[in-house]
Design a protein around this motif. Structure first.
Motif, mmCIF file in Angstrom:
data_model
loop_
_atom_site.group_PDB
_atom_site.id
_atom_site.type_symbol
_atom_site.label_atom_id
_atom_site.label_comp_id
_atom_site.label_asym_id
_atom_site.label_seq_id
_atom_site.Cartn_x
_atom_site.Cartn_y
_atom_site.Cartn_z
ATOM 1 N N VAL A 81 99.402 58.170 71.228
ATOM 2 C CA VAL A 81 98.310 59.138 71.380
ATOM 3 C C VAL A 81 97.965 59.707 70.014
ATOM 4 C CG1 VAL A 81 99.012 59.771 73.727
ATOM 5 C CG2 VAL A 81 99.862 61.110 71.803
ATOM 6 N N ALA A 82 96.720 60.160 69.865
ATOM 7 C CA ALA A 82 96.320 60.735 68.578
ATOM 8 C C ALA A 82 95.420 61.938 68.818
ATOM 9 C CB ALA A 82 95.574 59.694 67.751
ATOM 10 N N THR A 83 95.447 62.835 67.883
ATOM 11 C CA THR A 83 94.545 63.989 67.940
ATOM 12 C C THR A 83 94.339 64.570 66.544
ATOM 13 O OG1 THR A 83 94.154 66.179 68.874
ATOM 14 C CG2 THR A 83 96.437 65.628 68.446
ATOM 15 N N HIS A 84 93.141 65.171 66.348
ATOM 16 C CA HIS A 84 92.914 65.883 65.079
ATOM 17 C C HIS A 84 93.201 67.366 65.302
ATOM 18 C CE1 HIS A 84 89.146 66.363 67.315
ATOM 19 N NE2 HIS A 84 89.069 67.525 66.698
ATOM 20 N N GLN A 85 93.557 67.729 66.541
ATOM 21 C CA GLN A 85 93.779 69.140 66.841
ATOM 22 C C GLN A 85 95.247 69.519 66.652
ATOM 23 O OE1 GLN A 85 91.682 70.770 70.132
ATOM 24 N NE2 GLN A 85 90.823 68.796 70.651
ATOM 25 N N ASN A 86 95.479 70.820 66.575
ATOM 26 C CA ASN A 86 96.841 71.316 66.440
ATOM 27 C C ASN A 86 97.420 71.494 67.859
ATOM 28 O OD1 ASN A 86 99.140 72.834 66.150
ATOM 29 N ND2 ASN A 86 98.299 74.089 64.483
ATOM 30 N N LEU A 87 98.170 70.488 68.306
ATOM 31 C CA LEU A 87 98.665 70.504 69.694
ATOM 32 C C LEU A 87 99.644 71.642 69.927
ATOM 33 C CD1 LEU A 87 99.392 66.983 71.178
ATOM 34 C CD2 LEU A 87 97.419 68.467 71.478
ATOM 35 N N SER A 88 100.411 71.948 68.889
ATOM 36 C CA SER A 88 101.396 73.013 69.060
ATOM 37 C C SER A 88 100.671 74.344 69.321
ATOM 38 C CB SER A 88 102.278 73.045 67.813
ATOM 39 O OG SER A 88 102.806 74.286 67.631
ATOM 40 N N ALA A 89 99.565 74.579 68.577
ATOM 41 C CA ALA A 89 98.793 75.809 68.794
ATOM 42 C C ALA A 89 98.169 75.790 70.198
ATOM 43 C CB ALA A 89 97.712 75.941 67.733
ATOM 44 N N PRO B 243 106.714 57.357 73.599
ATOM 45 C CA PRO B 243 105.370 57.555 73.028
ATOM 46 C C PRO B 243 105.425 57.952 71.548
ATOM 47 C CG PRO B 243 105.738 59.004 74.931
ATOM 48 C CD PRO B 243 107.033 58.328 74.654
ATOM 49 N N LEU B 244 104.313 57.695 70.879
ATOM 50 C CA LEU B 244 104.183 58.103 69.470
ATOM 51 C C LEU B 244 102.944 58.991 69.371
ATOM 52 C CD1 LEU B 244 104.681 57.764 66.321
ATOM 53 C CD2 LEU B 244 103.114 55.845 66.449
ATOM 54 N N LEU B 245 103.099 60.129 68.711
ATOM 55 C CA LEU B 245 101.982 61.050 68.524
ATOM 56 C C LEU B 245 101.517 60.970 67.065
ATOM 57 C CD1 LEU B 245 100.209 63.584 69.221
ATOM 58 C CD2 LEU B 245 102.223 64.977 68.754
ATOM 59 N N ILE B 246 100.224 60.686 66.863
ATOM 60 C CA ILE B 246 99.680 60.626 65.494
ATOM 61 C C ILE B 246 98.724 61.797 65.327
ATOM 62 C CG2 ILE B 246 98.466 59.200 63.810
ATOM 63 C CD1 ILE B 246 98.982 56.776 65.606
ATOM 64 N N THR B 247 99.004 62.658 64.364
ATOM 65 C CA THR B 247 98.097 63.785 64.134
ATOM 66 C C THR B 247 97.509 63.684 62.731
ATOM 67 O OG1 THR B 247 99.960 65.134 63.424
ATOM 68 C CG2 THR B 247 99.266 65.406 65.700
ATOM 69 N N GLY B 248 96.436 64.388 62.524
ATOM 70 C CA GLY B 248 95.773 64.380 61.217
ATOM 71 C C GLY B 248 94.299 64.644 61.439
ATOM 72 N N GLU B 249 93.642 65.133 60.381
ATOM 73 C CA GLU B 249 92.217 65.469 60.510
ATOM 74 C C GLU B 249 91.402 64.240 60.884
ATOM 75 O OE1 GLU B 249 90.789 67.320 56.943
ATOM 76 O OE2 GLU B 249 92.332 68.870 57.019
ATOM 77 N N SER B 250 90.197 64.499 61.325
ATOM 78 C CA SER B 250 89.319 63.397 61.705
ATOM 79 C C SER B 250 89.027 62.529 60.476
ATOM 80 C CB SER B 250 88.034 64.012 62.250
ATOM 81 O OG SER B 250 87.228 63.001 62.719
ATOM 82 N N GLY C 62 100.721 76.688 72.623
ATOM 83 C CA GLY C 62 100.977 78.131 72.566
ATOM 84 C C GLY C 62 99.907 78.918 73.322
ATOM 85 N N GLU C 63 98.661 78.423 73.268
ATOM 86 C CA GLU C 63 97.561 79.139 73.948
ATOM 87 C C GLU C 63 97.495 78.779 75.437
ATOM 88 O OE1 GLU C 63 94.134 77.675 71.866
ATOM 89 O OE2 GLU C 63 94.828 78.522 69.980
ATOM 90 N N GLY C 64 98.388 77.910 75.880
ATOM 91 C CA GLY C 64 98.398 77.520 77.299
ATOM 92 C C GLY C 64 97.351 76.462 77.633
ATOM 93 N N LYS C 65 96.774 75.819 76.576
ATOM 94 C CA LYS C 65 95.739 74.814 76.848
ATOM 95 C C LYS C 65 96.317 73.404 76.877
ATOM 96 C CE LYS C 65 92.008 77.521 74.932
ATOM 97 N NZ LYS C 65 91.449 77.915 73.671
ATOM 98 N N PHE C 66 97.565 73.281 76.501
ATOM 99 C CA PHE C 66 98.216 71.969 76.575
ATOM 100 C C PHE C 66 99.601 72.167 77.169
ATOM 101 C CE2 PHE C 66 99.686 67.812 75.368
ATOM 102 C CZ PHE C 66 98.521 67.058 75.391
ATOM 103 N N ARG C 67 99.924 71.347 78.179
ATOM 104 C CA ARG C 67 101.196 71.540 78.884
ATOM 105 C C ARG C 67 102.377 71.311 77.957
ATOM 106 N NH1 ARG C 67 101.417 70.945 84.756
ATOM 107 N NH2 ARG C 67 103.608 70.618 84.318
#
Ligand code: ATP
Length: 471
Positions: free
Chosen positions: A293-301, A179-186, A304-309
């Motif tokens: 997959v892509a997201t504008h959110q901080n997946l690492s955070a 998989p490839l993860l693309i991050t960045g603001e909206s 850390g908060e337990g909201k992403f496996r």
């Protein structure tokens, strides 16, 4: 339909017992999804096979007539150092294992080991070879700073160094099955990047996009995996899931940061097992699509908060790119402005208008929280209302001012540090004002109306101050 080969290099199994070769091939295919396999029962032929085929991994039996596994290992290590070798021995002999590892073997397995141990070792070796080749390809591209397929990025307007580095990375990993993860603001262009990756991947299938934000777990499973007729009340027709739609192509899951925990579990299982069950169906189907997959959110955070496996996060970020915000590549603003002026004019059936002097400069002073999408909307709006040959500055100024007013004073601009906090000696008021005026005029390219706007004062107030400065 031809099945996609995994891995994209060959795996060579060498053993003088054809029965063992057959059963190992079956194990690797069924338990590891590995189907790019070549077998060889005469160890003397190994080097010529390596010469002819693109082999990335060799599994070598230790005890063979003519040339022993250790002898072949030494030859491979010398002539094909990038090829990984796993030794498969009938006996668990520590001394031999140490000797083989010293000769460069990736791992030493015993034929009686559990299937999981052997398949796990093969999958790790495959990953290592893939990563090594991505790394080599990426470094050579970064050194030469040249793209092999610039046409794949033709929809992405940029001249920015960090974006070009993203392109180089993408060229290096585009063919990887991981998989490839693309991050960045909206609005930074993540979807355009996914399209470029799909184009470069060489996959014959389609790019299928699913925005997973707001999908509850049942809808998520139904959308991705589909269902058979009668799977639930109201399921009058069978439905092909998006995973199947994307067969031999790419499945692009946007807004992955919003995925619920139960859906995260389903996605993880799909990635791990490369199999899924349409709702109401007992027979598994195979995942044959590349996942982006892509997201504008901080997946690492979120992790850390337990909201992403965590396990899913680490699997998804095997390859990852971060697309910089537009305010971090302000040099792209004039290029994008020109591009969108042409695009808007064509879409609206108008002649491309001439932008007013200082427009790009003015836009460069704005933080663009909505990134390229916001700039595009501003340009389309301005072109649709304009009538003369020359575009008016007004609609841009109004758009910026209303966006800033909407965001409120605290969020209108990124948090700033007090620029004077590091000064031992503070400038006087009039010196500080003079510096500010000079800076605003430089940013506005000498345009006093713009400079006054940047300073938040009227133009007469600015010209009065300029007179004072020059008297
Ligand atoms: N570098 C670029 N060149 C040309 N057009 C661009 C560029 N970047 C973005 N765009 C355009 O801006 C709009 C937003 O881009 P896109 O949808 O790819 O952003 P995104 O990062 O996926 O946003 P979101 O996180 O909201 O889904 C699209 O119309 C896209 O075509």
């Amino acid at each position: 339909m031809t099945e996609t080969l995994y891995p994209d290099f060959g795996v060579l199994l060498v053993d003088d017992e054809p029965d063992w070769l057959g059963s190992l091939t079956l194990t690797l295919e069924t338990a590891g999804g590995i189907n790019n396999i070549t077998t060889c029962s005469d160890s003397r032929q190994v080097l010529s096979i390596l010469e002819e085929k693109r082999i990335g991994l060799v599994m070598l039996d230790l005890t063979m007539p003519h040339l022993s596994g250790e002898e072949v290992l030494a030859q491979i290590a010398e002539r094909y150092p990038d090829t990984a070798v796993i030794i498969l021995s009938g006996l668990n002999q520590l001394e031999t294992a140490v000797r083989c590892m010293r000769l460069g073997a990736f791992d030493y397995c015993v034929k009686t080991d559990e299937e999981e141990r052997i398949v796990g070792s093969v999958l790790r070796a495959i990953r290592m070879v893939e990563m090594r080749s991505e790394f080599q390809e990426m470094s050579s591209r970064l050194i030469s700073r040249e793209l092999s397929h610039p046409e794949a990025f033709s929809a992405i307007v940029t001249g920015d160094r960090s974006m070009l580095d993203v392109f180089a990375y993408i060229e290096a990993v585009a063919k990887s099955p991981q998989p490839l993860l693309i991050t960045g603001e909206s609005g930074v262009g993540k979807e355009l990047i996914a399209q470029a990756v799909h184009r470069l991947s060489g996959c014959r299938g389609k790019l299928v996009t699913v925005n997973v934000a707001g999908l509850d777990d049942t809808v998520f499973a139904d959308t991705l995996f589909g269902h058979v007729r009668g799977a639930y009340t109201g399921a009058d027709q069978a439905r092909r899931g998006m995973v199947e739609e994307a067969s031999d192509g790419t499945l692009f899951l946007d807004e992955i940061g919003d995925l619920s925990i139960p859906s995260q579990v389903k996605l993880l299982r799909l990635l791990q097992e490369r199999e899924y069950y349409p709702l109401g169906c007992d027979l598994p189907k195979r995942l044959k699509a590349r996942i982006i997959v892509a997201t504008h959110q901080n997946l690492s955070a979120k992790e850390g908060e337990g909201k992403f496996r965590r396990d899913l996060y680490y699997r998804l970020r095997t390859h990852r790119v971060q697309i910089p915000a537009l305010r971090e590549r302000r040099g792209d603003i004039p290029l994008l402005l020109d591009h969108f002026l042409a695009e808007a004019a064509e879409a609206l059936g108008k002649k491309k208008p001439t932008p007013p002097k200082g427009l790009a400069q003015f836009l460069s002073t704005y933080s663009f929280p909505g990134n390229v999408r916001e700039l595009k909307a501003m340009v389309f709006d301005a072109v649709s209302v304009h009538r003369d040959r020359m575009l008016s500055m007004d609609s841009f100024v109004k758009a910026v001012e209303s966006a800033q007013a909407e965001a409120g004073p605290s969020t209108a601009a990124p948090p700033r540090q007090n620029p004077f906090s590091g000064f031992d000696e503070l400038p006087t008021f009039s010196d500080a004002a003079a510096f500010l005026v000079q800076e605003a005029l430089a940013r506005a390219n000498g345009n006093q109306t713009l400079a006054a706007r940047l300073l938040g004062i009227s133009q007469p107030a600015l010209s009065k101050r300029l007179k004072m400065m020059h008297s």
